[in-house]
Design a protein around this motif. Structure first.
Motif, mmCIF file in Angstrom:
data_model
loop_
_atom_site.group_PDB
_atom_site.id
_atom_site.type_symbol
_atom_site.label_atom_id
_atom_site.label_comp_id
_atom_site.label_asym_id
_atom_site.label_seq_id
_atom_site.Cartn_x
_atom_site.Cartn_y
_atom_site.Cartn_z
ATOM 1 N N PHE A 18 0.831 -1.207 0.000
ATOM 2 C CA PHE A 18 0.000 0.000 0.000
ATOM 3 C C PHE A 18 0.865 1.256 0.000
ATOM 4 O O PHE A 18 0.538 2.254 -0.654
ATOM 5 C CB PHE A 18 -0.928 -0.014 1.216
ATOM 6 C CG PHE A 18 -1.973 1.072 1.197
ATOM 7 C CD1 PHE A 18 -2.989 1.044 0.261
ATOM 8 C CD2 PHE A 18 -1.925 2.119 2.095
ATOM 9 C CE1 PHE A 18 -3.959 2.045 0.229
ATOM 10 C CE2 PHE A 18 -2.879 3.118 2.082
ATOM 11 C CZ PHE A 18 -3.909 3.079 1.145
ATOM 12 N N ALA A 19 1.980 1.217 0.718
ATOM 13 C CA ALA A 19 2.901 2.361 0.764
ATOM 14 C C ALA A 19 3.477 2.653 -0.619
ATOM 15 O O ALA A 19 3.504 3.810 -1.069
ATOM 16 C CB ALA A 19 4.030 2.092 1.760
ATOM 17 N N VAL A 20 3.929 1.610 -1.307
ATOM 18 C CA VAL A 20 4.528 1.789 -2.639
ATOM 19 C C VAL A 20 3.481 2.301 -3.627
ATOM 20 O O VAL A 20 3.767 3.207 -4.431
ATOM 21 C CB VAL A 20 5.158 0.471 -3.130
ATOM 22 C CG1 VAL A 20 5.627 0.593 -4.579
ATOM 23 C CG2 VAL A 20 6.330 0.076 -2.239
ATOM 24 N N VAL A 21 2.274 1.768 -3.572
ATOM 25 C CA VAL A 21 1.194 2.237 -4.456
ATOM 26 C C VAL A 21 0.907 3.715 -4.196
ATOM 27 O O VAL A 21 0.749 4.513 -5.136
ATOM 28 C CB VAL A 21 -0.079 1.394 -4.254
ATOM 29 C CG1 VAL A 21 -1.277 2.033 -4.965
ATOM 30 C CG2 VAL A 21 0.131 -0.022 -4.761
ATOM 31 N N THR A 22 0.842 4.107 -2.924
ATOM 32 C CA THR A 22 0.576 5.500 -2.574
ATOM 33 C C THR A 22 1.662 6.418 -3.112
ATOM 34 O O THR A 22 1.379 7.456 -3.728
ATOM 35 C CB THR A 22 0.472 5.645 -1.045
ATOM 36 O OG1 THR A 22 -0.564 4.808 -0.547
ATOM 37 C CG2 THR A 22 0.172 7.093 -0.658
ATOM 38 N N VAL A 23 2.905 6.047 -2.904
ATOM 39 C CA VAL A 23 4.031 6.874 -3.347
ATOM 40 C C VAL A 23 4.035 7.024 -4.867
ATOM 41 O O VAL A 23 4.171 8.135 -5.397
ATOM 42 C CB VAL A 23 5.370 6.270 -2.865
ATOM 43 C CG1 VAL A 23 6.549 6.925 -3.582
ATOM 44 C CG2 VAL A 23 5.518 6.452 -1.358
ATOM 45 N N ILE A 24 3.862 5.927 -5.606
ATOM 46 C CA ILE A 24 3.921 5.985 -7.069
ATOM 47 C C ILE A 24 2.734 6.771 -7.623
ATOM 48 O O ILE A 24 2.879 7.543 -8.589
ATOM 49 C CB ILE A 24 3.963 4.569 -7.669
ATOM 50 C CG1 ILE A 24 5.265 3.865 -7.251
ATOM 51 C CG2 ILE A 24 3.867 4.622 -9.191
ATOM 52 C CD1 ILE A 24 5.364 2.429 -7.720
#
Length: 428
Positions: free
Chosen positions: A356-362
């Motif tokens: 979820f963190a990586v999706v949010t950042v990208i």
């Protein structure tokens, strides 16, 4: 009503031109004053406690290390190495541009630094070799978002410091998504090579590739040292930042590119950049505290669950909302604003917090190249001396390609989690 009033005040302050950090802070102060139930002494306590974080110390260190490495001639070394590898492929310097951004991201951690360093080197060269300037500028802009995805990433450091997630694991989780986006960009550049223009270089032989690799090796080694050291427990993310600075200083001195004067300038610039980030963090801390105090994240999660219980549909709605936000709000500010609200929602839907963190950042990053604000695209156009409106036609298909990459990363969690699983950092 309190949260609604908070957002109304925040929006009004933005509309009259107040910087987002002050808009968040002032709207929070106004709510507390109007409420009259919370002592104003809480304000400085909340502001400074949000900055009292050891991982946040990594931010100025990584910014400084990236600046020092860039001036030491490492960017040109990366360009030459990338050119020796794929300069002969259809798309020529367009492919080199993307690969250079991918390799440079391992030392910069910033999209703005990536587009400035790579663009200043490659855009004039691409023009000289007959590439259409608007296509060259767009390729530079869209590939620059690899900077904050491939480690070390300033946005991953920020997200980790706000949520308590392992920064080292976030770094690992960003590698495969970055490679997926880079691969899609290179494939599309190969497909549109005739429209992009330019020439293909002859295939380099081993006697040309090896010297180019040797000169680029210091940049290639740095991210390996950082991630390896963090994941083996040899040092923390902050200590990795110190190592990066010492490494960059040593390289710059050996390359005879650093002196007292320009080192001082880089230290000062890193301090200024970090100060602006910390001011945003402080304002966001007050803003987020009021939102949390009113139970808004829980209410938002409840409302979203009432709308749909399907995890992937909820994730799609979150991605769509973040894309819209990123179109109008600068990347770091947007990430700081949404993280306290969205991370609990991810937990409610059972989403892996690292994924979820990586999706949010990208997703927020994708907004930074999307009009109307499109700071990264504007910067690339300015460096390439290309009218912003002229870049829109080639931008749209490249935006679609990056969006496809985002959807793959969003709905196929194993793309993000495969490396952490393989290295035993996360259980699968």
């Amino acid at each position: 009503m309190t949260v609604l009033l908070l957002f109304v005040l925040f929006t009004l302050l933005l509309l009259v031109g107040v910087p987002i950090s002050f808009a968040m802070g002032l709207s929070a102060v106004a709510i507390l004053v109007l409420g009259g139930t919370v002592p104003l002494l809480v304000l400085p306590q909340r502001f400074f406690s949000s900055l009292d974080s050891f991982p946040l110390m990594a931010i100025p260190l990584f910014i400084l290390a990236g600046n020092l490495m860039n001036v030491s001639g490492i960017t040109m070394a990366i360009v030459r190495f990338a050119n020796s590898l794929i300069g002969h492929v259809r798309g020529g310097l367009g492919q080199v541009n993307i690969l250079t951004s991918l390799l440079f991201s391992g030392i910069s951690g910033s999209a703005a630094a990536d587009v400035a360093a790579v663009g200043s080197m490659l855009l004039p060269a691409m023009k000289k070799e007959g590439y259409k300037p608007e296509w060259a500028a767009v390729i530079t802009a869209v590939s620059a978002i690899l900077g904050p995805i491939i480690p070390p990433s300033l946005l991953m450091v920020l997200y980790g410091s706000m949520t308590g997630l392992s920064i080292g694991t976030l770094f690992l989780a960003g590698i495969l998504p970055g490679l997926v986006i880079a691969g899609l960009l290179m494939a599309y550049t190969w497909y549109r090579a005739d429209d992009i223009g330019g020439i293909r270089h002859p295939r380099a032989n081993l006697s040309e590739v090896l010297p180019a690799f040797w000169k680029a090796l210091p940049a290639l080694v740095l991210p390996v040292l950082i991630i390896g050291g963090i994941e083996t427990g040899a040092f923390t993310a902050t200590e990795a930042g110190i190592l990066a600075v010492v490494y960059a200083l040593a390289y710059g001195l050996l390359a005879r590119q650093l002196g007292f004067r320009n080192t001082y300038v880089f230290v000062r610039d890193a301090a200024i950049s970090t100060s602006s980030i910390l001011i945003i963090l402080g304002g966001a801390a007050l803003f987020s505290w009021i939102i949390a105090r009113e139970g808004f994240p829980e209410q938002l999660a409840t409302a979203l669950q009432a709308l749909t219980t399907n995890t992937y549909l909820a994730l799609g709605l979150i991605v769509a909302a973040l894309l819209v936000l990123g179109m109008f709000v600068e990347t770091i500010s947007a990430l700081i604003l949404v993280t306290p609200m969205l991370s609990p929602i991810g937990a409610v839907y059972g989403l892996d917090p690292i994924h979820f963190a990586v999706v949010t950042v990208i997703t927020v990053l994708l907004g930074s190249i999307t009009p109307p604000v499109a700071i990264i695209l504007l910067l690339a156009c300015r460096i390439g001396e290309v009218p912003y409106a002229k870049a829109m036609k080639p931008f749209l298909p490249y935006f679609g390609i990056v969006l496809v990459g985002l959807l793959i990363i969003t709905f196929v969690p194993s793309v993000t989690l495969a490396l952490p699983w393989a290295l035993g950092v996360l259980g699968n």
